[in-house]
Motif scaffolding. Structure first.
Motif, PDB file in Angstrom:
ATOM      1  N   HIS A 107      -8.616   2.754   1.076  1.00  0.00           N
ATOM      2  CA  HIS A 107      -9.546   2.052   1.972  1.00  0.00           C
ATOM      3  C   HIS A 107     -10.026   0.749   1.332  1.00  0.00           C
ATOM      4  O   HIS A 107     -10.034  -0.306   1.984  1.00  0.00           O
ATOM      5  CB  HIS A 107     -10.771   2.928   2.274  1.00  0.00           C
ATOM      6  N   ARG A 108     -10.443   0.813   0.069  1.00  0.00           N
ATOM      7  CA  ARG A 108     -10.988  -0.387  -0.585  1.00  0.00           C
ATOM      8  C   ARG A 108      -9.901  -1.444  -0.794  1.00  0.00           C
ATOM      9  O   ARG A 108     -10.138  -2.633  -0.607  1.00  0.00           O
ATOM     10  CB  ARG A 108     -11.656  -0.022  -1.927  1.00  0.00           C
ATOM     11  N   VAL A 121     -11.830  -5.445   9.892  1.00  0.00           N
ATOM     12  CA  VAL A 121     -11.951  -6.786   9.311  1.00  0.00           C
ATOM     13  C   VAL A 121     -11.300  -7.813  10.232  1.00  0.00           C
ATOM     14  O   VAL A 121     -11.875  -8.862  10.533  1.00  0.00           O
ATOM     15  CB  VAL A 121     -11.274  -6.844   7.914  1.00  0.00           C
ATOM     16  N   GLN A 167      -9.742  -8.785   3.853  1.00  0.00           N
ATOM     17  CA  GLN A 167     -10.952  -9.617   3.791  1.00  0.00           C
ATOM     18  C   GLN A 167     -10.788 -10.812   2.857  1.00  0.00           C
ATOM     19  O   GLN A 167     -11.073 -11.943   3.220  1.00  0.00           O
ATOM     20  CB  GLN A 167     -12.102  -8.752   3.270  1.00  0.00           C
ATOM     21  N   ARG A 208      -9.045  -2.987   2.634  1.00  0.00           N
ATOM     22  CA  ARG A 208     -10.127  -3.885   3.077  1.00  0.00           C
ATOM     23  C   ARG A 208     -10.103  -5.179   2.265  1.00  0.00           C
ATOM     24  O   ARG A 208     -10.254  -6.268   2.815  1.00  0.00           O
ATOM     25  CB  ARG A 208     -11.479  -3.182   2.935  1.00  0.00           C
ATOM     26  N   VAL A 218      -9.327   0.609   9.018  1.00  0.00           N
ATOM     27  CA  VAL A 218     -10.007  -0.152   7.965  1.00  0.00           C
ATOM     28  C   VAL A 218      -9.714  -1.644   8.114  1.00  0.00           C
ATOM     29  O   VAL A 218     -10.624  -2.476   8.123  1.00  0.00           O
ATOM     30  CB  VAL A 218      -9.567   0.348   6.565  1.00  0.00           C
ATOM     31  N   VAL A 219      -8.432  -1.994   8.264  1.00  0.00           N
ATOM     32  CA  VAL A 219      -8.084  -3.425   8.272  1.00  0.00           C
ATOM     33  C   VAL A 219      -8.384  -4.071   9.624  1.00  0.00           C
ATOM     34  O   VAL A 219      -8.741  -5.261   9.676  1.00  0.00           O
ATOM     35  CB  VAL A 219      -6.623  -3.676   7.828  1.00  0.00           C
TER      36      VAL A 219
END
Length: 266
Positions: free
Chosen positions: A58-59, A93, A66, A62, A89-90
């Motif tokens: 996830h991080r 953004v 981002q 992202r 998740v993406v």
């Protein structure tokens, strides 16, 4: 023509379904639950480890969307849909993001088609293929339709490399990176026994007994898998230490048997 359901083998455990069972999902069989229970007996931290592998994804996803403006992703070894998925998740953004998922388990295939629906502006697709056959992925109509190889791609290889034995690991990752342009990224997690060698060694033996042999790698070997690429800070770390949030503060290093990193293709 056979449906995906016809191919489901309920007599042997499958890594995606064992993962689902250990994370509290519902998409597995008794054989997967028994394998998962045996593994957790060997190493009670396994659910924490698996959850942190997922949170790294996830991080990393992202961050690529981002900070680096990546709008198309190729996710190898998707596993069973456990929210949030990469596209959720993406697309949060950048709603126009496109995600192509790849897995080779028919149960994953059946669920993916039903559940992996993206935003109206973006797109998701699912390829029924194996990382051992990268050409089947790269030549698929889904890859060609959704991925523009003139624009950067985020290649996600999460929680699968420990099931790919050397020397195939390097060859397969390189083959998937080959058609992707400069400015693309590789986000990868790599299993290790560096922090809890006895417990993780027993889990690896259990996976091997269940017909899923594993290769665990030390830090120098894990780092060498990114040779020729530019590592993004903080480099190769245990997954819970890669750009951690507050929920990672209390995690014991011995509970995590996975290195993770993101690197840019020059």
């Amino acid at each position: 023509m056979h449906s995906a359901g016809d191919r489901i083998d309920t007599s042997t455990a499958h890594s995606a379904r064992v993962y689902d069972y250990i994370l509290g999902g519902k998409d597995h069989y008794l054989v997967d639950a028994e394998a998962g229970d045996a593994m957790c007996q060997h190493w009670p931290a396994l659910p924490v480890h698996m959850l942190e592998n997922r949170r790294f994804m996830h991080r990393a996803g992202r961050s690529l969307a981002q900070e680096h403006g990546v709008r198309q992703f190729l996710d190898i070894g998707t596993g069973l849909p456990t929210a949030p998925n990469l596209h959720e998740v993406v697309q949060e953004v950048a709603p126009e993001s496109r995600v192509v998922y790849v897995d080779n388990d028919p149960i994953v295939l059946a669920h993916a088609r039903a559940l992996l629906q993206g935003s109206p502006e973006g797109a998701t697709a699912y390829i029924d293929a194996d990382m051992h056959d990268p050409d089947a992925i790269l030549d698929s109509p889904e890859f060609r339709a959704l991925i523009d190889v003139n624009e950067p791609v985020g290649l996600m290889v999460i929680g699968i490399l420990h099931f790919i034995l050397p020397p195939d690991d390097r060859r397969l990752v390189q083959r998937l990176l080959e058609p992707l342009p400069s400015g693309s990224f590789l986000a990868m997690t790599i299993g290790t026994a560096d922090f809890a060698p006895e417990e993780v060694g027993r889990v690896a033996e259990e996976y091997t007994r269940q017909g899923m042999p594993m290769a665990l790698r030390d830090l120098p070997t894990a780092t060498s898998l990114f040779d020729g690429m530019d590592l993004v800070d903080p480099g190769v770390t245990q997954v819970h230490k890669w750009r951690p949030g507050p929920e990672q503060d209390s995690i014991d290093d011995r509970a995590i048997a996975m290195y993770g990193a993101v690197a840019r293709k020059p």
